[in-house]
Design an enzyme around this catalytic site. Structure first.
Site, PDB file in Angstrom:
ATOM      1  N   CYS A  43      -5.887   2.313 -14.038  1.00  0.00           N
ATOM      2  CA  CYS A  43      -4.795   2.873 -13.663  1.00  0.00           C
ATOM      3  C   CYS A  43      -4.581   4.027 -14.531  1.00  0.00           C
ATOM      4  O   CYS A  43      -4.401   5.460 -14.059  1.00  0.00           O
ATOM      5  CB  CYS A  43      -3.683   1.992 -13.738  1.00  0.00           C
ATOM      6  SG  CYS A  43      -1.860   2.985 -13.258  1.00  0.00           S
ATOM      7  N   CYS A  48      -4.654   5.833 -11.104  1.00  0.00           N
ATOM      8  CA  CYS A  48      -3.509   6.171 -10.715  1.00  0.00           C
ATOM      9  C   CYS A  48      -2.840   7.613 -11.589  1.00  0.00           C
ATOM     10  O   CYS A  48      -2.573   8.536 -10.800  1.00  0.00           O
ATOM     11  CB  CYS A  48      -2.597   5.243 -10.746  1.00  0.00           C
ATOM     12  SG  CYS A  48      -2.937   3.534 -10.680  1.00  0.00           S
ATOM     13  N   LYS A  51      -5.227  10.470 -11.269  1.00  0.00           N
ATOM     14  CA  LYS A  51      -5.324  11.027  -9.683  1.00  0.00           C
ATOM     15  C   LYS A  51      -3.938  11.817  -9.299  1.00  0.00           C
ATOM     16  O   LYS A  51      -3.873  12.733  -8.817  1.00  0.00           O
ATOM     17  CB  LYS A  51      -5.500   9.753  -8.986  1.00  0.00           C
ATOM     18  CG  LYS A  51      -5.491  10.026  -7.523  1.00  0.00           C
ATOM     19  CD  LYS A  51      -4.042   9.848  -6.640  1.00  0.00           C
ATOM     20  CE  LYS A  51      -3.112   8.559  -7.248  1.00  0.00           C
ATOM     21  NZ  LYS A  51      -3.717   7.635  -6.515  1.00  0.00           N
ATOM     22  N   TYR A 178      -8.305   4.660   0.314  1.00  0.00           N
ATOM     23  CA  TYR A 178      -7.644   5.284  -0.390  1.00  0.00           C
ATOM     24  C   TYR A 178      -8.145   6.364  -1.295  1.00  0.00           C
ATOM     25  O   TYR A 178      -7.548   7.510  -1.097  1.00  0.00           O
ATOM     26  CB  TYR A 178      -6.922   4.234  -1.366  1.00  0.00           C
ATOM     27  CG  TYR A 178      -5.817   3.298  -1.166  1.00  0.00           C
ATOM     28  CD1 TYR A 178      -6.219   2.252  -0.715  1.00  0.00           C
ATOM     29  CD2 TYR A 178      -4.365   3.692  -1.523  1.00  0.00           C
ATOM     30  CE1 TYR A 178      -5.036   1.396  -0.043  1.00  0.00           C
ATOM     31  CE2 TYR A 178      -3.606   2.661  -0.906  1.00  0.00           C
ATOM     32  CZ  TYR A 178      -3.854   1.694  -0.506  1.00  0.00           C
ATOM     33  OH  TYR A 178      -2.604   0.780   0.033  1.00  0.00           O
ATOM     34  N   GLU A 182      -7.749  10.684  -0.821  1.00  0.00           N
ATOM     35  CA  GLU A 182      -7.111  11.331  -2.014  1.00  0.00           C
ATOM     36  C   GLU A 182      -7.888  12.383  -2.461  1.00  0.00           C
ATOM     37  O   GLU A 182      -7.337  13.454  -2.567  1.00  0.00           O
ATOM     38  CB  GLU A 182      -6.524  10.168  -3.012  1.00  0.00           C
ATOM     39  CG  GLU A 182      -5.461   9.165  -2.459  1.00  0.00           C
ATOM     40  CD  GLU A 182      -4.919   8.289  -3.640  1.00  0.00           C
ATOM     41  OE1 GLU A 182      -5.577   8.145  -4.255  1.00  0.00           O
ATOM     42  OE2 GLU A 182      -3.884   7.601  -3.271  1.00  0.00           O
ATOM     43  N   HIS A 437      22.298  14.483   4.061  1.00  0.00           N
ATOM     44  CA  HIS A 437      21.880  15.771   4.702  1.00  0.00           C
ATOM     45  C   HIS A 437      21.991  16.861   3.815  1.00  0.00           C
ATOM     46  O   HIS A 437      22.957  16.971   3.072  1.00  0.00           O
ATOM     47  CB  HIS A 437      22.844  15.813   5.907  1.00  0.00           C
ATOM     48  CG  HIS A 437      22.758  16.960   6.786  1.00  0.00           C
ATOM     49  ND1 HIS A 437      21.610  16.999   7.797  1.00  0.00           N
ATOM     50  CD2 HIS A 437      23.035  18.401   6.900  1.00  0.00           C
ATOM     51  CE1 HIS A 437      21.433  18.170   8.528  1.00  0.00           C
ATOM     52  NE2 HIS A 437      22.417  18.659   7.952  1.00  0.00           N
ATOM     53  N   GLU A 442      16.994  11.235   6.006  1.00  0.00           N
ATOM     54  CA  GLU A 442      17.760  10.939   6.756  1.00  0.00           C
ATOM     55  C   GLU A 442      17.358  10.387   8.217  1.00  0.00           C
ATOM     56  O   GLU A 442      17.984   9.825   8.806  1.00  0.00           O
ATOM     57  CB  GLU A 442      18.799  11.976   6.746  1.00  0.00           C
ATOM     58  CG  GLU A 442      18.504  13.174   7.732  1.00  0.00           C
ATOM     59  CD  GLU A 442      19.453  14.327   7.738  1.00  0.00           C
ATOM     60  OE1 GLU A 442      20.834  14.096   7.889  1.00  0.00           O
ATOM     61  OE2 GLU A 442      19.318  15.333   7.478  1.00  0.00           O
TER      62      GLU A 442
HETATM   63  P1  NDP Z   1     -11.438   0.845  -0.165  1.00  0.00           P
HETATM   64  O1  NDP Z   1     -11.832  -0.320  -0.298  1.00  0.00           O
HETATM   65  O2  NDP Z   1     -10.071   1.148  -0.126  1.00  0.00           O
HETATM   66  O3  NDP Z   1     -12.166   1.686   0.905  1.00  0.00           O
HETATM   67  C1  NDP Z   1     -13.619   1.715   0.736  1.00  0.00           C
HETATM   68  C2  NDP Z   1     -14.076   2.694   1.778  1.00  0.00           C
HETATM   69  O4  NDP Z   1     -15.684   2.429   1.698  1.00  0.00           O
HETATM   70  C3  NDP Z   1     -13.780   2.053   3.371  1.00  0.00           C
HETATM   71  O5  NDP Z   1     -13.571   3.028   4.199  1.00  0.00           O
HETATM   72  C4  NDP Z   1     -15.117   1.241   3.740  1.00  0.00           C
HETATM   73  O6  NDP Z   1     -15.196   1.276   4.885  1.00  0.00           O
HETATM   74  C5  NDP Z   1     -16.127   2.194   2.990  1.00  0.00           C
HETATM   75  N1  NDP Z   1     -17.539   1.402   2.688  1.00  0.00           N
HETATM   76  C6  NDP Z   1     -17.575   0.004   2.116  1.00  0.00           C
HETATM   77  N2  NDP Z   1     -18.782  -0.154   2.110  1.00  0.00           N
HETATM   78  C7  NDP Z   1     -19.513   0.871   2.793  1.00  0.00           C
HETATM   79  C8  NDP Z   1     -20.909   1.410   2.840  1.00  0.00           C
HETATM   80  N3  NDP Z   1     -21.706   0.274   2.564  1.00  0.00           N
HETATM   81  N4  NDP Z   1     -21.422   2.385   3.455  1.00  0.00           N
HETATM   82  C9  NDP Z   1     -20.198   3.466   3.714  1.00  0.00           C
HETATM   83  N5  NDP Z   1     -18.987   3.271   3.540  1.00  0.00           N
HETATM   84  C10 NDP Z   1     -18.640   2.099   2.955  1.00  0.00           C
HETATM   85  O7  NDP Z   1     -11.728   1.458  -1.600  1.00  0.00           O
HETATM   86  P2  NDP Z   1     -11.678   2.639  -2.554  1.00  0.00           P
HETATM   87  O8  NDP Z   1     -12.786   2.531  -3.280  1.00  0.00           O
HETATM   88  O9  NDP Z   1     -11.046   3.811  -1.757  1.00  0.00           O
HETATM   89  O10 NDP Z   1     -10.195   2.221  -3.444  1.00  0.00           O
HETATM   90  C11 NDP Z   1     -10.351   0.919  -4.217  1.00  0.00           C
HETATM   91  C12 NDP Z   1      -9.170   0.278  -4.290  1.00  0.00           C
HETATM   92  O11 NDP Z   1      -8.228   0.717  -5.243  1.00  0.00           O
HETATM   93  C13 NDP Z   1      -8.350   0.391  -2.929  1.00  0.00           C
HETATM   94  O12 NDP Z   1      -8.430  -0.582  -2.003  1.00  0.00           O
HETATM   95  C14 NDP Z   1      -6.839   0.260  -3.288  1.00  0.00           C
HETATM   96  O13 NDP Z   1      -6.325  -1.169  -3.342  1.00  0.00           O
HETATM   97  C15 NDP Z   1      -6.997   1.003  -4.768  1.00  0.00           C
HETATM   98  N6  NDP Z   1      -6.353   2.491  -4.832  1.00  0.00           N
HETATM   99  C16 NDP Z   1      -5.114   2.526  -4.629  1.00  0.00           C
HETATM  100  C17 NDP Z   1      -4.547   3.668  -4.554  1.00  0.00           C
HETATM  101  C18 NDP Z   1      -3.007   3.970  -4.358  1.00  0.00           C
HETATM  102  O14 NDP Z   1      -2.267   2.894  -4.714  1.00  0.00           O
HETATM  103  N7  NDP Z   1      -2.630   5.000  -4.027  1.00  0.00           N
HETATM  104  C19 NDP Z   1      -5.418   4.949  -4.899  1.00  0.00           C
HETATM  105  C20 NDP Z   1      -6.619   4.507  -4.947  1.00  0.00           C
HETATM  106  C21 NDP Z   1      -7.336   3.351  -5.105  1.00  0.00           C
HETATM  107  P3  NDP Z   1     -14.729   0.476   6.014  1.00  0.00           P
HETATM  108  O15 NDP Z   1     -13.216   0.523   6.339  1.00  0.00           O
HETATM  109  O16 NDP Z   1     -15.515   0.601   7.192  1.00  0.00           O
HETATM  110  O17 NDP Z   1     -14.780  -1.119   5.536  1.00  0.00           O
END
Ligand code: NDP
Length: 453
Positions: A43, A48, A51, A178, A182, A437, A442
């Protein structure tokens, strides 16, 4: 009772580990923390915090664009210097690392540098020294995972993306979660030609469908190039950058590729496999409601346990764990329902509770209140940015079971709404709340007519 060096030995000084260590030490427990990388974990160092700083930087582009409608003229086109942002970010993170160190020190926690290996239910080895503890806490977090394809070695992960030597004028992110949305927004805002490649038909799987569609429109409006239903087939490095071949036959030339394809628990070399600690089917560590693994003196929390990978969840687990193990209290299990979350794509998403799709499955009848509008700020700018707000109500009880927003500061707005949703307040309670307002927020207390049932 055997005599141990420590009451609690924490492995990993991320958000959850540090909070558990400090809170346990405050009860009088003798606590040590082992860390082999940086204080504050993902983080603070590669998640976080940097980012959000980069997201602020990227938002300036919109602000410059909006300014002239309000009478401001910029003497010349603004330019962006990546090195300034990157180095200022690093300075701030170094400051936070020091604060984490001081917090541990003032709490009386012993900090041990090095990668820990669990030898048995009560012993840990770090850099050749063996330490014993009544309880061992595994709080090692996760690590980016990248799928196999030719040229995979040319991808970056979120561990490296913040510290690039040169700014990528053409940027591509793989994934639809996510991190992908982002970073596509951040690099677009900072001035890159920004591409997002996602294997599914629409990104942000699991979020409210309308939120996902609205976000797609708004990100495209801002210039992000979205490529859905395709994947990276291969990446080749040439003189003019990286040639990315997609499975749909398309080829893209870019300067950097970020793989944002999820994270896996960071268990390598930790010794849990030798001890036979039970894992969940996805490879995360199985922990019960008291955060105990299958070996009860070994505890685990945060991303390594496979719950929602969110810092505030790890913090809540840490405080709950200390109540379970270092107090006379017998707290009820932690309540994981209604965890609000924000996605800092541009525009931001804020969400709490059920999506419309989930609510339709769970309740016999629902009411959906929905509005999208041009925020007042853009009445004088040329921006075509719009804002979406949505409430999902269980028709029978009148309880608001979901609230969603896509627009400026959605996370800030939804944090307040989350209290009402967590408290189980009804639509009548929302209606009885007099709005502030003029704000966008709101709208959450002025939507009176259901959009659909
Ligand atoms: P996520 O798990 O959110 O997303 C992973 C993405 O990668 C999904 O869209 C998934 O597709 C895709 N994917 C997985 N395997 C493959 C593959 N073999 N080929 C192509 N695409 C693939 O992971 P992130 O890495 O984005 O983030 C990790 C975690 O960190 C998040 O889940 C979140 O909990 C946390 N985070 C939170 C944030 C916040 O609170 N603002 C900011 C950043 C991270 P599919 O959907 O089809 O499975």
């Amino acid at each position: 009772m055997p005599d141990f060096d420590y009451d609690l030995f924490v492995i990993g000084a991320g958000s959850g580990g540090v909070r558990a260590a400090r809170t346990a030490a405050a009860t009088g427990a003798r606590v040590a923390v082992a860390e082999d990388r940086y204080l504050g974990g993902t983080c603070v160092n590669v998640g976080c915090v940097p980012k959000k700083l980069y997201s602020y930087a990227a938002h300036f582009q919109e602000a410059f664009g909006d300014a002239d409608g309000f009478g401001w003229s910029l003497p010349e086109a603004p330019t962006f210097d990546w090195a300034t942002l990157r180095d200022n970010k690093t300075r701030e993170i170094n400051r936070l690392n020091e604060i984490y160190g001081r917090l541990l020190e003032s709490a009386g926690v012993t900090l041990i540098e090095g990668r820990a290996k669990v030898l048995d239910p009560h012993r840990v080895e770090v850099a050749g020294t063996v330490h014993s503890a009544a309880k061992i806490l595994v709080a090692v977090g996760g690590w980016p995972w990248v799928p196999e394809f030719p040229g995979r070695e040319h991808t970056l992960t979120s561990n490296e993306i913040f510290d690039l030597d040169t700014f990528p004028k053409r940027f591509l992110v793989l994934g639809g979660g996510y991190i992908a949305v982002e970073f596509a927004s951040i690099f677009n805002g900072l001035g890159s030609e920004s591409h997002l490649v996602y294997r599914g038909e629409l990104f942000l799987r699991g979020f409210d469908r309308e939120v996902r569609e609205f976000t797609r429109e708004q990100m495209e409006e801002r210039g992000v190039r979205l490529h859905f239903e395709t994947n990276i087939e291969s990446i080749e490095k040439g003189e003019s950058g990286l040639t990315v071949s997609l499975t749909n036959g398309e080829t893209l030339e870019v300067d950097a590729v970020l793989a944002a394809t999820g994270r896996k628990p960071h268990l390598q070399g930790l010794g849990l496999d030798t001890l036979g600690v039970e894992l969940n089917s996805d490879g995360t560590v199985h922990a019960n409601e008291r955060h105990e693994t299958s070996i009860p003196s070994i505890l685990a929390l945060g991303d390594v346990t496979g719950g929602p990978e969110l810092t505030p969840v790890a913090l809540a687990e840490a405080m709950h764990l200390v109540r379970c193990h270092f107090s006379d209290d017998t707290p009820p299990p932690l309540d994981y329902s209604h965890i609000a979350t924000a996605v800092f794509c541009h525009p931001n998403i804020g969400t709490v509770g059920l999506s419309e799709e989930q609510a339709r499955e769970r309740y016999a009848a629902i009411r959906v209140y929905r509005t999208d509008f041009k925020p007042m700020k853009h009445s004088l700018s040329n921006s075509r940015a719009r804002c979406l707000m949505k409430l999902i109500v269980d028709d029978e009880s009148d309880v608001v079971v979901g609230a969603h927003m896509v627009g400026d500061e959605a996370g800030e707005v939804i944090q307040g709404i989350a209290i009402a949703v967590k408290a189980g307040l009804t639509k009548a309670d929302f209606d009885a709340t007099i709005g502030i307002h003029p704000t966008g927020a709101e709208e959450f207390v002025t939507m009176r007519t259901p959009t659909r049932r």
